[in-house]
Design a protein around this motif. Structure first.
Motif, PDB file in Angstrom:
ATOM      1  N   HIS A 174     -97.948  -4.733  36.588  1.00 12.11           N
ATOM      2  CA  HIS A 174     -98.715  -4.723  35.339  1.00 12.11           C
ATOM      3  C   HIS A 174    -100.069  -4.018  35.516  1.00 12.11           C
ATOM      4  O   HIS A 174    -100.612  -3.458  34.557  1.00 12.11           O
ATOM      5  N   SER A 175    -100.601  -4.031  36.735  1.00 11.32           N
ATOM      6  CA  SER A 175    -101.883  -3.359  36.962  1.00 11.32           C
ATOM      7  C   SER A 175    -101.786  -1.847  36.716  1.00 11.32           C
ATOM      8  O   SER A 175    -102.801  -1.209  36.402  1.00 11.32           O
ATOM      9  N   ASP A 176    -100.590  -1.267  36.846  1.00 11.74           N
ATOM     10  CA  ASP A 176    -100.434   0.157  36.521  1.00 11.74           C
ATOM     11  C   ASP A 176    -100.648   0.372  35.019  1.00 11.74           C
ATOM     12  O   ASP A 176    -101.338   1.311  34.612  1.00 11.74           O
ATOM     13  N   LEU A 177    -100.065  -0.529  34.212  1.00 18.35           N
ATOM     14  CA  LEU A 177    -100.306  -0.467  32.758  1.00 18.35           C
ATOM     15  C   LEU A 177    -101.791  -0.673  32.460  1.00 18.35           C
ATOM     16  O   LEU A 177    -102.363   0.008  31.608  1.00 18.35           O
ATOM     17  N   SER A 178    -102.422  -1.608  33.209  1.00 19.38           N
ATOM     18  CA  SER A 178    -103.841  -1.912  32.986  1.00 19.38           C
ATOM     19  C   SER A 178    -104.725  -0.721  33.357  1.00 19.38           C
ATOM     20  O   SER A 178    -105.786  -0.526  32.755  1.00 19.38           O
ATOM     21  N   ALA A 179    -104.313   0.080  34.332  1.00 17.96           N
ATOM     22  CA  ALA A 179    -105.061   1.296  34.683  1.00 17.96           C
ATOM     23  C   ALA A 179    -104.875   2.352  33.588  1.00 17.96           C
ATOM     24  O   ALA A 179    -105.785   3.136  33.300  1.00 17.96           O
ATOM     25  N   MET A 180    -103.706   2.372  32.957  1.00 13.93           N
ATOM     26  CA  MET A 180    -103.459   3.341  31.886  1.00 13.93           C
ATOM     27  C   MET A 180    -104.301   3.031  30.657  1.00 13.93           C
ATOM     28  O   MET A 180    -104.885   3.922  30.049  1.00 13.93           O
ATOM     29  N   ASN A 181    -104.380   1.733  30.297  1.00 17.92           N
ATOM     30  CA  ASN A 181    -105.065   1.394  29.036  1.00 17.92           C
ATOM     31  C   ASN A 181    -106.550   1.096  29.223  1.00 17.92           C
ATOM     32  O   ASN A 181    -107.244   0.765  28.263  1.00 17.92           O
ATOM     33  N   GLY A 182    -107.046   1.201  30.470  1.00 22.88           N
ATOM     34  CA  GLY A 182    -108.481   1.047  30.696  1.00 22.88           C
ATOM     35  C   GLY A 182    -108.927  -0.367  31.052  1.00 22.88           C
ATOM     36  O   GLY A 182    -110.103  -0.595  31.304  1.00 22.88           O
ATOM     37  N   ILE A 192     -85.859  -7.888  41.608  1.00 23.88           N
ATOM     38  CA  ILE A 192     -85.728  -6.504  41.117  1.00 23.88           C
ATOM     39  C   ILE A 192     -84.790  -6.488  39.911  1.00 23.88           C
ATOM     40  O   ILE A 192     -83.582  -6.600  40.042  1.00 23.88           O
ATOM     41  N   SER A 193     -85.380  -6.391  38.719  1.00 26.92           N
ATOM     42  CA  SER A 193     -84.594  -6.399  37.482  1.00 26.92           C
ATOM     43  C   SER A 193     -83.906  -5.061  37.252  1.00 26.92           C
ATOM     44  O   SER A 193     -82.864  -4.992  36.613  1.00 26.92           O
ATOM     45  N   ARG A 194     -84.547  -3.978  37.724  1.00 27.86           N
ATOM     46  CA  ARG A 194     -84.055  -2.657  37.352  1.00 27.86           C
ATOM     47  C   ARG A 194     -84.524  -1.627  38.372  1.00 27.86           C
ATOM     48  O   ARG A 194     -85.621  -1.724  38.902  1.00 27.86           O
ATOM     49  N   ARG A 195     -83.666  -0.640  38.661  1.00 24.98           N
ATOM     50  CA  ARG A 195     -84.018   0.463  39.557  1.00 24.98           C
ATOM     51  C   ARG A 195     -84.057   1.750  38.742  1.00 24.98           C
ATOM     52  O   ARG A 195     -83.180   1.973  37.926  1.00 24.98           O
ATOM     53  N   LEU A 196     -85.073   2.551  38.970  1.00 28.06           N
ATOM     54  CA  LEU A 196     -85.268   3.757  38.168  1.00 28.06           C
ATOM     55  C   LEU A 196     -85.567   4.945  39.059  1.00 28.06           C
ATOM     56  O   LEU A 196     -86.013   4.781  40.197  1.00 28.06           O
ATOM     57  N   LYS A 197     -85.345   6.131  38.523  1.00 29.41           N
ATOM     58  CA  LYS A 197     -85.827   7.347  39.165  1.00 29.41           C
ATOM     59  C   LYS A 197     -87.202   7.659  38.565  1.00 29.41           C
ATOM     60  O   LYS A 197     -87.520   7.196  37.459  1.00 29.41           O
ATOM     61  N   ILE A 198     -87.987   8.465  39.260  1.00 36.27           N
ATOM     62  CA  ILE A 198     -89.360   8.714  38.802  1.00 36.27           C
ATOM     63  C   ILE A 198     -89.383   9.331  37.391  1.00 36.27           C
ATOM     64  O   ILE A 198     -90.282   9.043  36.608  1.00 36.27           O
ATOM     65  N   ASP A 199     -88.361  10.142  37.045  1.00 33.47           N
ATOM     66  CA  ASP A 199     -88.399  10.731  35.696  1.00 33.47           C
ATOM     67  C   ASP A 199     -88.033   9.711  34.604  1.00 33.47           C
ATOM     68  O   ASP A 199     -88.066  10.030  33.417  1.00 33.47           O
ATOM     69  N   GLU A 200     -87.708   8.473  35.008  1.00 34.05           N
ATOM     70  CA  GLU A 200     -87.456   7.411  34.021  1.00 34.05           C
ATOM     71  C   GLU A 200     -88.644   6.439  33.939  1.00 34.05           C
ATOM     72  O   GLU A 200     -88.534   5.362  33.352  1.00 34.05           O
ATOM     73  N   ILE A 201     -89.786   6.823  34.555  1.00 36.69           N
ATOM     74  CA  ILE A 201     -90.888   5.861  34.682  1.00 36.69           C
ATOM     75  C   ILE A 201     -91.434   5.413  33.330  1.00 36.69           C
ATOM     76  O   ILE A 201     -91.839   4.255  33.167  1.00 36.69           O
ATOM     77  N   ASN A 202     -91.434   6.311  32.327  1.00 38.00           N
ATOM     78  CA  ASN A 202     -91.984   5.898  31.028  1.00 38.00           C
ATOM     79  C   ASN A 202     -91.101   4.861  30.343  1.00 38.00           C
ATOM     80  O   ASN A 202     -91.594   3.983  29.637  1.00 38.00           O
ATOM     81  N   ASP A 203     -89.803   4.964  30.589  1.00 40.01           N
ATOM     82  CA  ASP A 203     -88.874   3.950  30.104  1.00 40.01           C
ATOM     83  C   ASP A 203     -89.196   2.608  30.775  1.00 40.01           C
ATOM     84  O   ASP A 203     -89.218   1.553  30.136  1.00 40.01           O
ATOM     85  N   GLY A 204     -89.498   2.675  32.070  1.00 40.46           N
ATOM     86  CA  GLY A 204     -89.845   1.460  32.812  1.00 40.46           C
ATOM     87  C   GLY A 204     -91.145   0.837  32.315  1.00 40.46           C
ATOM     88  O   GLY A 204     -91.255  -0.381  32.180  1.00 40.46           O
ATOM     89  N   LEU A 205     -92.142   1.679  32.020  1.00 37.52           N
ATOM     90  CA  LEU A 205     -93.428   1.165  31.518  1.00 37.52           C
ATOM     91  C   LEU A 205     -93.242   0.517  30.144  1.00 37.52           C
ATOM     92  O   LEU A 205     -93.830  -0.534  29.854  1.00 37.52           O
ATOM     93  N   ALA A 206     -92.388   1.120  29.308  1.00 40.56           N
ATOM     94  CA  ALA A 206     -92.114   0.549  27.979  1.00 40.56           C
ATOM     95  C   ALA A 206     -91.411  -0.794  28.127  1.00 40.56           C
ATOM     96  O   ALA A 206     -91.729  -1.758  27.414  1.00 40.56           O
ATOM     97  N   GLU A 207     -90.482  -0.875  29.046  1.00 40.15           N
ATOM     98  CA  GLU A 207     -89.751  -2.123  29.278  1.00 40.15           C
ATOM     99  C   GLU A 207     -90.693  -3.217  29.792  1.00 40.15           C
ATOM    100  O   GLU A 207     -90.565  -4.382  29.421  1.00 40.15           O
ATOM    101  N   LEU A 208     -91.659  -2.829  30.638  1.00 38.10           N
ATOM    102  CA  LEU A 208     -92.620  -3.809  31.164  1.00 38.10           C
ATOM    103  C   LEU A 208     -93.416  -4.444  30.015  1.00 38.10           C
ATOM    104  O   LEU A 208     -93.705  -5.633  30.019  1.00 38.10           O
ATOM    105  N   LYS A 209     -93.741  -3.613  29.001  1.00 36.00           N
ATOM    106  CA  LYS A 209     -94.509  -4.135  27.858  1.00 36.00           C
ATOM    107  C   LYS A 209     -93.723  -5.174  27.066  1.00 36.00           C
ATOM    108  O   LYS A 209     -94.312  -6.032  26.412  1.00 36.00           O
TER     109      LYS A 209
END
Ligand code: APR
Ligand code: ZN
Ligand code: ZN
Length: 359
Positions: free
Chosen positions: A41-49, A331-348
């Motif tokens: 979640h801290s990655d999302l927190s770095a994105m939104n400030g 580990i709920s889900r495994r992703l490739k780096i080009d799917e990271i935005n899907d992963g960030l949306a799912e985290l929300k």
């Protein structure tokens, strides 16, 4: 190399690029091939400030991989060693690392990250917490990796690097939960589930998980919570389990002043409230000037689970090998780096415990 870049603070998505460049490791530094990195979640927190972060930046701070090269003078690891990335490395020499025995608070590398290690078309790119694990490779001070045995799967190892150490460490190191005590954990994401597992390892009699997402409640029980409720049902659970007195320990693993206050209120007179979640700089937690004195509760923050990574990572891995710390099912889900935005949306959505990117 491939990497996911935060272009501007406030962006909803990361930009996946294949032309990011990285410096070679200098003296005392190591180059790590990142094989796995969790989305925290801290990655999302770095994105939104919420967490201050310069941009452009390569985020990611929960990683594991293989040493690709070492700079002059590095003797702790060699090419081919498997390692976990440390996002707040202990230098081993300062007052926090030595006399105070609080190496998690060491600031030597925090204020001296390897500046300009990443770039794209000649423009420097920052690295979150000096780590930057949303990239195929990164360069770190040698103190920023902990060597692990080759038989530990690197996907589960990556989780130790942030969420598991933060949550389990908050329960075991910061709270110092004792056998037979009562515990409530607010938030059942990667950090909260790790706090629940840490409380179980410490021998808590009752562990109540509180999460507003009902899908998390059964999940929390599968990881050791004895009870799991939504915030609406919490008062009834508190009355039933503690006779209304409150819990010996309350751990806030969300980062919201409302649930921080609820955690303080859920703590019994003389009990301990641990703030693990990272809130915004300008949000305020209100406490009456009288209650602090009158209820003699301990209110304490927990930074990186109060860890000494040099010993704690190994302790957690021993618990994992002994079947007492369940990392695989986190580990709920495994992703490739080009799917990271899907992963960030799912985290929300709050529906995942941890998603791991595999390079
Ligand atoms: N009340 C109850 N539960 C909540 C609330 C709320 N107001 N807000 C969020 N939650 C729950 C979500 O449903 C989710 O299950 O908290 C959980 C948070 O989990 P994640 O988003 O997976 O976050 P995680 O990676 O575990 O990090 C939690 O710790 O290290 C810090 O920066 C991190 O502040 C963050 C916190
Ligand atoms: Zn230090
Ligand atoms: Zn994290």
């Amino acid at each position: 190399m491939l990497a996911a870049i935060l272009r501007n603070t406030g962006d909803d998505t990361l930009e996946v690029a294949d032309n990011v460049e990285l410096i070679d490791p200098g003296p005392g530094q190591v180059k790590v091939k990142i094989t796995h990195t969790g989305i925290c979640h801290s990655d999302l927190s770095a994105m939104n400030g919420t967490i201050p972060q310069a941009a452009p930046a390569i985020l990611g701070h929960e990683g594991a991989g293989i040493i690709d090269a070492v700079g002059d003078g590095v003797s702790t690891v060699k090419e081919g060693d498997h390692v976990i990335v440390v996002w707040s490395p202990p230098c081993g020499h300062c007052t926090f690392c030595t006399g105070r025995k609080q190496p998690n608070l060491c600031q030597t590398f925090m204020f001296n990250p390897i500046m300009g290690k990443f770039s794209q078309d000649g423009t420097p790119i920052d690295a979150m917490a000096g780590a930057g694990t949303f990239a195929e490779y990164t360069v770190l001070p040698a103190e920023g990796v902990v060597k692990i045995d080759d038989d530990i799967p690197l996907d589960v190892a990556s989780l130790i690097g942030c969420g598991v150490m933060t949550g389990a460490g908050a329960a075991i190191n910061t709270a110092g939960i004792t056998a037979g005590s009562s515990v409530v954990v607010y938030g059942a994401g990667g950090v909260g589930i790790s706090a629940i597992q840490g409380a179980k390892i410490a021998g808590a009699a009752e562990i109540v998980a509180v999460d507003m997402n009902e899908s998390k409640l059964d999940e929390a029980k599968a990881f050791g919570a004895t009870h799991a409720v939504t915030p609406d049902d919490f008062e009834a659970a508190k009355a039933e389990i503690t006779g209304g007195e409150g819990f010996d320990y309350a751990l806030e693993c969300i980062g919201n002043p409302v649930t921080m206050r609820a955690s303080y209120d859920a703590t019994r007179r003389g009990g301990t409230t641990v703030i693990v979640g990272v809130g915004k700089m300008d949000e305020v937690l209100a406490l009456s000037a009288f209650e602090l004195f009158f209820n003699e509760k301990t209110l304490v923050g927990s930074y990186y689970g109060g860890t000494d990574v040099r010993s704690d990572f190994h302790k957690l891995l021993r618990l994992y090998k002994a079947g007492k710390l369940d990392l695989e099912r986190m580990i709920s889900r495994r992703l490739k780096i080009d799917e990271i935005n899907d992963g960030l949306a799912e985290l929300k959505t709050g529906n995942v415990v941890r998603q791991v990117i595999e390079f």
